[in-house]
Design a protein around this motif. Structure first.
Motif, PDB file in Angstrom:
ATOM      1  N   ILE A   1       0.835  -1.198   0.000  1.00 60.12           N
ATOM      2  CA  ILE A   1       0.000   0.000   0.000  1.00 60.12           C
ATOM      3  C   ILE A   1       0.872   1.251   0.000  1.00 60.12           C
ATOM      4  O   ILE A   1       0.612   2.207  -0.748  1.00 60.12           O
ATOM      5  CB  ILE A   1      -0.942   0.004   1.226  1.00 60.12           C
ATOM      6  N   LYS A   2       1.903   1.247   0.796  1.00 61.72           N
ATOM      7  CA  LYS A   2       2.788   2.417   0.885  1.00 61.72           C
ATOM      8  C   LYS A   2       3.516   2.657  -0.432  1.00 61.72           C
ATOM      9  O   LYS A   2       3.728   3.798  -0.845  1.00 61.72           O
ATOM     10  CB  LYS A   2       3.796   2.238   2.019  1.00 61.72           C
ATOM     11  N   ALA A   3       3.898   1.577  -1.110  1.00 60.09           N
ATOM     12  CA  ALA A   3       4.589   1.718  -2.399  1.00 60.09           C
ATOM     13  C   ALA A   3       3.664   2.352  -3.436  1.00 60.09           C
ATOM     14  O   ALA A   3       4.081   3.245  -4.187  1.00 60.09           O
ATOM     15  CB  ALA A   3       5.069   0.350  -2.885  1.00 60.09           C
ATOM     16  N   ILE A   4       2.405   1.908  -3.486  1.00 60.16           N
ATOM     17  CA  ILE A   4       1.429   2.514  -4.406  1.00 60.16           C
ATOM     18  C   ILE A   4       1.200   3.971  -4.034  1.00 60.16           C
ATOM     19  O   ILE A   4       1.115   4.843  -4.897  1.00 60.16           O
ATOM     20  CB  ILE A   4       0.099   1.735  -4.369  1.00 60.16           C
ATOM     21  N   GLU A   5       1.103   4.233  -2.746  1.00 64.12           N
ATOM     22  CA  GLU A   5       0.878   5.588  -2.234  1.00 64.12           C
ATOM     23  C   GLU A   5       1.966   6.545  -2.724  1.00 64.12           C
ATOM     24  O   GLU A   5       1.672   7.640  -3.217  1.00 64.12           O
ATOM     25  CB  GLU A   5       0.861   5.531  -0.715  1.00 64.12           C
ATOM     26  N   LYS A   6       3.213   6.142  -2.615  1.00 65.23           N
ATOM     27  CA  LYS A   6       4.321   6.992  -3.059  1.00 65.23           C
ATOM     28  C   LYS A   6       4.274   7.218  -4.568  1.00 65.23           C
ATOM     29  O   LYS A   6       4.512   8.338  -5.045  1.00 65.23           O
ATOM     30  CB  LYS A   6       5.664   6.363  -2.661  1.00 65.23           C
ATOM     31  N   LYS A   7       3.984   6.157  -5.315  1.00 66.01           N
ATOM     32  CA  LYS A   7       3.889   6.296  -6.776  1.00 66.01           C
ATOM     33  C   LYS A   7       2.759   7.253  -7.149  1.00 66.01           C
ATOM     34  O   LYS A   7       2.883   8.033  -8.094  1.00 66.01           O
ATOM     35  CB  LYS A   7       3.657   4.931  -7.424  1.00 66.01           C
ATOM     36  N   PHE A   8       1.645   7.168  -6.405  1.00 63.30           N
ATOM     37  CA  PHE A   8       0.526   8.066  -6.682  1.00 63.30           C
ATOM     38  C   PHE A   8       0.919   9.524  -6.454  1.00 63.30           C
ATOM     39  O   PHE A   8       0.635  10.389  -7.286  1.00 63.30           O
ATOM     40  CB  PHE A   8      -0.678   7.727  -5.802  1.00 63.30           C
ATOM     41  N   PHE A   9       1.554   9.820  -5.333  1.00 64.59           N
ATOM     42  CA  PHE A   9       1.911  11.210  -5.044  1.00 64.59           C
ATOM     43  C   PHE A   9       2.922  11.755  -6.055  1.00 64.59           C
ATOM     44  O   PHE A   9       2.862  12.930  -6.421  1.00 64.59           O
ATOM     45  CB  PHE A   9       2.445  11.343  -3.615  1.00 64.59           C
TER      46      PHE A   9
ATOM     47  N   PHE B   1     -18.333   1.028 -13.820  1.00 61.21           N
ATOM     48  CA  PHE B   1     -17.456   0.856 -12.667  1.00 61.21           C
ATOM     49  C   PHE B   1     -16.582  -0.392 -12.812  1.00 61.21           C
ATOM     50  O   PHE B   1     -15.449  -0.418 -12.319  1.00 61.21           O
ATOM     51  CB  PHE B   1     -18.278   0.796 -11.376  1.00 61.21           C
ATOM     52  N   LYS B   2     -17.076  -1.403 -13.480  1.00 62.99           N
ATOM     53  CA  LYS B   2     -16.271  -2.605 -13.693  1.00 62.99           C
ATOM     54  C   LYS B   2     -15.118  -2.323 -14.666  1.00 62.99           C
ATOM     55  O   LYS B   2     -13.992  -2.768 -14.439  1.00 62.99           O
ATOM     56  CB  LYS B   2     -17.152  -3.743 -14.233  1.00 62.99           C
ATOM     57  N   PHE B   3     -15.406  -1.574 -15.737  1.00 64.00           N
ATOM     58  CA  PHE B   3     -14.336  -1.164 -16.661  1.00 64.00           C
ATOM     59  C   PHE B   3     -13.258  -0.401 -15.904  1.00 64.00           C
ATOM     60  O   PHE B   3     -12.058  -0.669 -16.043  1.00 64.00           O
ATOM     61  CB  PHE B   3     -14.917  -0.276 -17.772  1.00 64.00           C
ATOM     62  N   LEU B   4     -13.679   0.596 -15.120  1.00 62.00           N
ATOM     63  CA  LEU B   4     -12.729   1.436 -14.399  1.00 62.00           C
ATOM     64  C   LEU B   4     -11.949   0.635 -13.360  1.00 62.00           C
ATOM     65  O   LEU B   4     -10.729   0.794 -13.229  1.00 62.00           O
ATOM     66  CB  LEU B   4     -13.471   2.596 -13.732  1.00 62.00           C
ATOM     67  N   GLU B   5     -12.630  -0.241 -12.651  1.00 63.50           N
ATOM     68  CA  GLU B   5     -11.960  -1.042 -11.623  1.00 63.50           C
ATOM     69  C   GLU B   5     -10.862  -1.916 -12.224  1.00 63.50           C
ATOM     70  O   GLU B   5      -9.759  -2.016 -11.667  1.00 63.50           O
ATOM     71  CB  GLU B   5     -12.983  -1.919 -10.908  1.00 63.50           C
ATOM     72  N   ASN B   6     -11.137  -2.529 -13.360  1.00 57.00           N
ATOM     73  CA  ASN B   6     -10.130  -3.377 -14.003  1.00 57.00           C
ATOM     74  C   ASN B   6      -8.895  -2.576 -14.403  1.00 57.00           C
ATOM     75  O   ASN B   6      -7.761  -3.061 -14.281  1.00 57.00           O
ATOM     76  CB  ASN B   6     -10.732  -4.058 -15.229  1.00 57.00           C
ATOM     77  N   ILE B   7      -9.112  -1.349 -14.868  1.00 56.27           N
ATOM     78  CA  ILE B   7      -7.988  -0.490 -15.260  1.00 56.27           C
ATOM     79  C   ILE B   7      -7.185  -0.078 -14.040  1.00 56.27           C
ATOM     80  O   ILE B   7      -5.944  -0.095 -14.048  1.00 56.27           O
ATOM     81  CB  ILE B   7      -8.507   0.741 -16.024  1.00 56.27           C
ATOM     82  N   ILE B   8      -7.867   0.295 -12.968  1.00 50.06           N
ATOM     83  CA  ILE B   8      -7.186   0.719 -11.744  1.00 50.06           C
ATOM     84  C   ILE B   8      -6.333  -0.418 -11.185  1.00 50.06           C
ATOM     85  O   ILE B   8      -5.204  -0.196 -10.729  1.00 50.06           O
ATOM     86  CB  ILE B   8      -8.209   1.192 -10.696  1.00 50.06           C
ATOM     87  N   LYS B   9      -6.848  -1.631 -11.230  1.00 49.81           N
ATOM     88  CA  LYS B   9      -6.107  -2.764 -10.693  1.00 49.81           C
ATOM     89  C   LYS B   9      -4.824  -3.025 -11.476  1.00 49.81           C
ATOM     90  O   LYS B   9      -3.856  -3.553 -10.928  1.00 49.81           O
ATOM     91  CB  LYS B   9      -6.997  -4.006 -10.679  1.00 49.81           C
ATOM     92  N   GLU B  10      -4.819  -2.677 -12.763  1.00 50.99           N
ATOM     93  CA  GLU B  10      -3.617  -2.873 -13.579  1.00 50.99           C
ATOM     94  C   GLU B  10      -2.487  -1.956 -13.117  1.00 50.99           C
ATOM     95  O   GLU B  10      -1.351  -2.389 -12.937  1.00 50.99           O
ATOM     96  CB  GLU B  10      -3.933  -2.596 -15.052  1.00 50.99           C
ATOM     97  N   GLN B  11      -2.792  -0.654 -12.933  1.00 56.91           N
ATOM     98  CA  GLN B  11      -1.797   0.333 -12.505  1.00 56.91           C
ATOM     99  C   GLN B  11      -2.491   1.343 -11.578  1.00 56.91           C
ATOM    100  O   GLN B  11      -2.900   2.418 -11.999  1.00 56.91           O
ATOM    101  CB  GLN B  11      -1.172   1.043 -13.706  1.00 56.91           C
ATOM    102  N   PRO B  12      -2.616   1.005 -10.296  1.00 59.36           N
ATOM    103  CA  PRO B  12      -3.426   1.807  -9.386  1.00 59.36           C
ATOM    104  C   PRO B  12      -2.908   3.217  -9.119  1.00 59.36           C
ATOM    105  O   PRO B  12      -3.681   4.096  -8.718  1.00 59.36           O
ATOM    106  CB  PRO B  12      -3.435   0.975  -8.095  1.00 59.36           C
TER     107      PRO B  12
END
Length: 290
Positions: free
Chosen positions: A63-71, A264-275
């Protein structure tokens, strides 16, 4: 009066900043990342909570790794949007490539209008700007106005400089009526959170009930316009590839809320690929079903 003056100075500064080359702006973005994440801690609790609730299967370290990439991406996104103030047509089209637009052109040649559905993923602003330069029909975008009128004007000029038409969410039907006699592409980023009063349905999205806007579904069913999903892929820093995917070509045949669930299913699948490229700092889950 003083606030207006400061806002005007701020807008002028943003214009000057936009004249710098994007690689230099990305250097500033790295500095902004450190400021946002390590010094200010901008909405850090919101982002951490959103990620933890959305990915209960992930460890704290993941979670922290994704968090840093997001910021880091958020900082880059801010400077990419600033760059749009002065970006040229050629630079816009160099940075955003599309596949699947020919599907839309078939509809336009037949005199049909189309609905476009996406989310706040990647640089949706730059993608919309490039879209208006890439199709034959008028691109109309539904948006939520911001409170500061000076910055709203700056955003409006930036977004519409190449011909796109932006329509405030509450004026959607009026905007559609103004162009009812010609083919248009009406674009929605429907992952925003409605108010409690507006909420009529909760979708299952990222492992939690999520209040959903129903505008796309209502318009699609009433007008029988086909819906295409615009999947944004981040190729590399500052470059995007957008796939146009058929999402619902016969909306009149769909059950109630089925189109909303599909989006929402389309969007969720995309988010899971690169959150890291979704807008996690948005307070998306402000309330739950009663």
């Amino acid at each position: 009066m003083i606030k207006r003056g400061i806002a005007h100075v701020g807008v002028f500064f943003l214009y000057l900043l936009s004249l710098l080359p994007l690689p230099l702006l990305f250097f500033f973005a790295r500095l902004l990342y450190y400021l946002l994440y390590y010094v200010i801690g901008y909405r850090k609790k919101v982002v951490r909570q959103n990620l933890t609730q959305s990915f209960p299967e992930k460890s704290a370290a993941e979670i922290k790794a994704i968090e840093k990439k997001f910021f880091l991406y958020l900082a880059e996104l801010i400077f990419e949007i600033i760059k749009m103030t002065s970006i040229s047509k050629a630079e816009t089209l160099k940075r955003v490539k599309f596949t699947g637009l020919e599907q839309l052109e078939v509809h336009f040649k037949n005199g049909e209008s189309v609905l476009a559905c996406t989310g706040h993923y990647g640089n949706w602003e730059l993608g919309t700007l490039a879209l208006g330069l890439s199709i034959s029909a008028k691109t109309m975008v539904i948006f939520k106005p911001i409170k500061n009128k000076i910055f709203e004007t700056w955003f409006d000029c930036m977004r519409t400089k190449y011909g796109n038409i932006f329509i405030a969410m509450r004026q959607t039907l009026r905007g559609m009526a103004a162009y009812k006699n010609e083919p248009t592409l009406l674009c929605f980023a429907s992952d925003q959170s409605p108010t409690r009063e507006e909420t009529k349905y909760f979708a299952d999205f990222l492992n939690q009930p999520t209040a959903a806007l129903l505008g796309v579904e209502k318009i699609a069913k009433s007008t029988k316009r086909p819906i295409y999903y615009f999947k944004v892929n981040v190729v590399k820093k500052g470059y995007y590839h957008i796939e146009v995917l058929p999402m619902c070509l016969e909306p009149a045949k769909m059950d109630e809320f089925e189109i909303t669930d599909l989006h929402f299913k389309f969007l969720e699948n995309i988010i899971k690929e690169q959150p890291q490229y979704w807008l996690w700092s948005h307070k998306r889950w402000k309330f739950k079903p009663e």
